[in-house]
Design a protein around this motif. Structure first.
Motif, PDB file in Angstrom:
ATOM      1  N   GLN A  38      11.977  40.719   8.736  1.00 11.72           N
ATOM      2  CA  GLN A  38      11.804  42.154   8.471  1.00 11.72           C
ATOM      3  C   GLN A  38      11.559  42.419   6.988  1.00 11.72           C
ATOM      4  O   GLN A  38      10.842  43.354   6.625  1.00 11.72           O
ATOM      5  N   ALA A  39      12.121  41.566   6.135  1.00  9.13           N
ATOM      6  CA  ALA A  39      11.949  41.737   4.693  1.00  9.13           C
ATOM      7  C   ALA A  39      10.631  41.154   4.196  1.00  9.13           C
ATOM      8  O   ALA A  39      10.314  41.274   3.001  1.00  9.13           O
ATOM      9  N   CYS A  40       9.868  40.524   5.105  1.00  6.47           N
ATOM     10  CA  CYS A  40       8.610  39.878   4.712  1.00  6.47           C
ATOM     11  C   CYS A  40       7.380  40.690   5.107  1.00  6.47           C
ATOM     12  O   CYS A  40       6.261  40.167   5.088  1.00  6.47           O
ATOM     13  N   ALA A  55       8.665  36.350  17.252  1.00  4.30           N
ATOM     14  CA  ALA A  55       7.296  36.289  16.723  1.00  4.30           C
ATOM     15  C   ALA A  55       7.125  37.386  15.686  1.00  4.30           C
ATOM     16  O   ALA A  55       7.564  38.526  15.894  1.00  4.30           O
ATOM     17  N   ALA A  56       6.495  37.051  14.571  1.00 11.70           N
ATOM     18  CA  ALA A  56       6.135  38.027  13.540  1.00 11.70           C
ATOM     19  C   ALA A  56       4.620  38.122  13.490  1.00 11.70           C
ATOM     20  O   ALA A  56       3.935  37.095  13.414  1.00 11.70           O
ATOM     21  N   ILE A  57       4.101  39.335  13.544  1.00 14.78           N
ATOM     22  CA  ILE A  57       2.654  39.557  13.615  1.00 14.78           C
ATOM     23  C   ILE A  57       2.158  40.191  12.325  1.00 14.78           C
ATOM     24  O   ILE A  57       2.693  41.214  11.876  1.00 14.78           O
ATOM     25  N   TYR A  58       1.119  39.578  11.756  1.00 17.64           N
ATOM     26  CA  TYR A  58       0.436  40.117  10.586  1.00 17.64           C
ATOM     27  C   TYR A  58      -1.000  40.408  11.016  1.00 17.64           C
ATOM     28  O   TYR A  58      -1.789  39.488  11.243  1.00 17.64           O
ATOM     29  N   ASP A  59      -1.329  41.682  11.141  1.00 15.09           N
ATOM     30  CA  ASP A  59      -2.596  42.123  11.722  1.00 15.09           C
ATOM     31  C   ASP A  59      -3.464  42.763  10.639  1.00 15.09           C
ATOM     32  O   ASP A  59      -3.043  43.730   9.991  1.00 15.09           O
ATOM     33  N   SER A  60      -4.676  42.228  10.466  1.00 13.52           N
ATOM     34  CA  SER A  60      -5.585  42.788   9.458  1.00 13.52           C
ATOM     35  C   SER A  60      -6.172  44.120   9.895  1.00 13.52           C
ATOM     36  O   SER A  60      -6.671  44.887   9.062  1.00 13.52           O
ATOM     37  N   GLY A 101      14.278  22.955   8.532  1.00 17.78           N
ATOM     38  CA  GLY A 101      13.224  22.870   7.530  1.00 17.78           C
ATOM     39  C   GLY A 101      11.916  23.456   8.015  1.00 17.78           C
ATOM     40  O   GLY A 101      11.190  24.116   7.257  1.00 17.78           O
ATOM     41  N   HIS A 102      11.590  23.236   9.290  1.00 20.97           N
ATOM     42  CA  HIS A 102      10.377  23.821   9.850  1.00 20.97           C
ATOM     43  C   HIS A 102      10.443  25.345   9.807  1.00 20.97           C
ATOM     44  O   HIS A 102       9.453  26.014   9.484  1.00 20.97           O
ATOM     45  N   MET A 103      11.610  25.904  10.133  1.00 20.31           N
ATOM     46  CA  MET A 103      11.776  27.359  10.054  1.00 20.31           C
ATOM     47  C   MET A 103      11.591  27.864   8.629  1.00 20.31           C
ATOM     48  O   MET A 103      10.959  28.902   8.399  1.00 20.31           O
ATOM     49  N   ALA A 104      12.133  27.129   7.659  1.00 24.05           N
ATOM     50  CA  ALA A 104      12.004  27.541   6.256  1.00 24.05           C
ATOM     51  C   ALA A 104      10.537  27.581   5.838  1.00 24.05           C
ATOM     52  O   ALA A 104      10.111  28.493   5.114  1.00 24.05           O
ATOM     53  N   MET A 105       9.744  26.608   6.273  1.00 28.75           N
ATOM     54  CA  MET A 105       8.321  26.597   5.948  1.00 28.75           C
ATOM     55  C   MET A 105       7.616  27.836   6.495  1.00 28.75           C
ATOM     56  O   MET A 105       6.827  28.492   5.796  1.00 28.75           O
ATOM     57  N   VAL A 106       7.884  28.173   7.747  1.00 28.82           N
ATOM     58  CA  VAL A 106       7.201  29.305   8.362  1.00 28.82           C
ATOM     59  C   VAL A 106       7.704  30.622   7.761  1.00 28.82           C
ATOM     60  O   VAL A 106       6.938  31.584   7.633  1.00 28.82           O
ATOM     61  N   LEU A 107       8.963  30.669   7.358  1.00 26.99           N
ATOM     62  CA  LEU A 107       9.430  31.830   6.593  1.00 26.99           C
ATOM     63  C   LEU A 107       8.669  31.946   5.277  1.00 26.99           C
ATOM     64  O   LEU A 107       8.368  33.055   4.811  1.00 26.99           O
ATOM     65  N   GLY A 108       8.345  30.802   4.673  1.00 26.37           N
ATOM     66  CA  GLY A 108       7.540  30.823   3.455  1.00 26.37           C
ATOM     67  C   GLY A 108       6.168  31.420   3.700  1.00 26.37           C
ATOM     68  O   GLY A 108       5.649  32.199   2.878  1.00 26.37           O
ATOM     69  N   VAL A 109       5.562  31.080   4.842  1.00 30.06           N
ATOM     70  CA  VAL A 109       4.275  31.674   5.209  1.00 30.06           C
ATOM     71  C   VAL A 109       4.427  33.185   5.363  1.00 30.06           C
ATOM     72  O   VAL A 109       3.589  33.968   4.883  1.00 30.06           O
ATOM     73  N   ALA A 110       5.503  33.619   6.007  1.00 33.70           N
ATOM     74  CA  ALA A 110       5.741  35.054   6.198  1.00 33.70           C
ATOM     75  C   ALA A 110       5.867  35.769   4.857  1.00 33.70           C
ATOM     76  O   ALA A 110       5.298  36.854   4.663  1.00 33.70           O
ATOM     77  N   PHE A 111       6.595  35.173   3.942  1.00 36.37           N
ATOM     78  CA  PHE A 111       6.819  35.799   2.630  1.00 36.37           C
ATOM     79  C   PHE A 111       5.485  35.976   1.903  1.00 36.37           C
ATOM     80  O   PHE A 111       5.218  37.050   1.342  1.00 36.37           O
ATOM     81  N   VAL A 112       4.637  34.959   1.927  1.00 36.03           N
ATOM     82  CA  VAL A 112       3.344  35.046   1.235  1.00 36.03           C
ATOM     83  C   VAL A 112       2.418  36.039   1.920  1.00 36.03           C
ATOM     84  O   VAL A 112       1.713  36.821   1.260  1.00 36.03           O
ATOM     85  N   LEU A 113       2.396  36.042   3.258  1.00 35.89           N
ATOM     86  CA  LEU A 113       1.515  36.961   3.979  1.00 35.89           C
ATOM     87  C   LEU A 113       1.905  38.423   3.752  1.00 35.89           C
ATOM     88  O   LEU A 113       1.057  39.309   3.862  1.00 35.89           O
ATOM     89  N   GLY A 114       3.176  38.660   3.436  1.00 33.97           N
ATOM     90  CA  GLY A 114       3.594  40.030   3.167  1.00 33.97           C
ATOM     91  C   GLY A 114       2.818  40.662   2.021  1.00 33.97           C
ATOM     92  O   GLY A 114       2.566  41.874   2.019  1.00 33.97           O
TER      93      GLY A 114
END
Length: 381
Positions: A38-40, A55-60, A101-114
């Motif tokens: 939610q913070a991402c 699932a977290a959705i980033y929609d253009s 560790g896999h979760m941390a990586m995907v959280l990293g993707v979420a943070f950047v996509l924000g």
């Protein structure tokens, strides 16, 4: 990756590591992930998918493909041996496969996509439950919410001890073996231990079946005919001296490169079991658990991962054979072009599922950057 983001992701990985939840019980892990997402800045966070999936959705907002990035939520029912300050707080449970560790990586993707949203299509970050039992991806895909995700491409990784730290291997075609647990129960009749002839013991049948099933699949070259059968558990009667046994149980893991070969291996194993039971006059019941279909990579998706590694200066090697271990990620290949790749955890690193295994934090920025580069190739104009 900025040092402050890497530090934050490492901290979150350690927090997740302390509270591992096994397959089907990931309620707390899913809640933590949902709160962090939610913070991402996603457009939507979906929960309760196929159990405790998120699932977290980033929609253009613009037409384009949907890219799915998948990681796993579950830990293992294994007692961790660790002196780390963030060691598991739950007796008998541990993140000993690296899913934290896999979760941390995907959280990293979420943070950047924000802050750097796709300019076309969508990115869906998938946090899947119950990978270790092979049931999670099946349930995730079967959930009606998944029809709203409908990815065109799906990417996932698994850390791999024995491979140089930070290096990548991947292959086109078969990526992970199919496997399943075969449980055989032989039923006879108990009797007093002083009069075993008045019962029907399955001891002889069990003694014959163990080597017969083990010999059915000897492993060897990982080609289309590869088959490996591993006896993992056996039980005869009850723990008593006064009763001649009336029941026996044997567990065998069947493993093949392809689903087609698995079908023939199952047939052969069942024929051996049935003939053995009939010869000894025993009843028999065969059931299956931990069913994993083969995981197959798409050539197009492999090319995207290979190029992502090149763009991020990550050593990447295309290999001709799959991994022997299984992965339910293959289920997503029924909907999308998929690629599972392996990220080296170090040549001398403890093996997956070892009690002293711990995910190498140095992999967090590498895995995150590969996923981001894959997204940039397809969704960033």
């Amino acid at each position: 990756m900025k040092p402050e983001l890497q530090s934050w992701l490492t901290e979150k990985r350690h927090e997740l590591h302390q509270v591992p939840e096994v397959s089907g019980e990931e309620r707390g892990t899913a809640a933590s992930i949902s709160n962090l997402l939610q913070a991402c800045g996603p457009d939507a966070v979906l929960t309760g998918i196929g159990g405790h999936g998120v699932a977290a959705i980033y929609d253009s907002g613009r037409p384009g493909p949907t890219i799915g990035i998948r990681c796993e939520l579950d830990g293992l029912p294994i007692q961790e041996i660790s002196s780390a300050r963030y060691a598991s707080q739950y007796p008998g449970k541990g993140h000993l496969c690296g899913h934290d560790g896999h979760m941390a990586m995907v959280l990293g993707v979420a943070f950047v996509l924000g802050d750097n949203r796709p300019t076309m299509g969508r990115v869906v970050l998938i946090f899947q439950p119950a990978e270790e039992t092979g049931q999670g991806a099946i349930a995730y895909r079967a959930d009606p919410k998944f029809s709203d995700i409908s990815p065109d491409y799906m990417f996932s990784l698994h850390n791999l001890p024995g491979l140089e730290l930070g290096a990548v291997e991947l292959c086109s075609g078969p990526a992970n073996c199919a496997s399943r647990g075969m449980r055989v129960v032989l039923a006879g009749k108990t009797s007093h231990a002083a009069a075993p002839k008045d019962g029907l013991s399955p001891a002889g049948a069990l003694a014959e079946l163990m080597p017969a099933l083990a010999a059915l699949g000897q492993g060897g070259v990982l080609d289309a005919d590869y088959a490996l059968t591993t006896v993992t558990h056996a039980r005869l009667g009850e723990a008593t001296f006064g009763v001649a046994p009336g029941i026996a149980e044997i567990w065998v893991t069947l493993r093949t490169v392809s689903d087609t070969r698995m079908t023939s291996l199952i047939r052969d194993a069942e024929q051996i079991v049935t003939a053995n039971a009939q010869a000894h006059g025993l009843g028999v019941k065969i059931t299956y658990d931990d069913v994993f279909e083969a995981c197959t990579n798409s050539d197009d998706a492999v090319q995207i991962v290979s190029e992502a590694c090149r763009l991020r200066d990550v050593p990447c090697k295309l290999v001709p054979t799959p991994q022997r271990f299984s992965e339910d990620f293959g289920q997503f290949g029924k909907d999308a072009k998929t690629a599972m790749f392996w990220l080296g955890a170090g040549r001398d690193h403890p093996q997956l599922h070892n009690p002293d295994y711990d995910f190498p934090d140095a992999l967090i920025p590498i895995g995150t950057d590969i996923f981001l580069a894959a997204i940039e190739q397809t969704l960033m104009a």
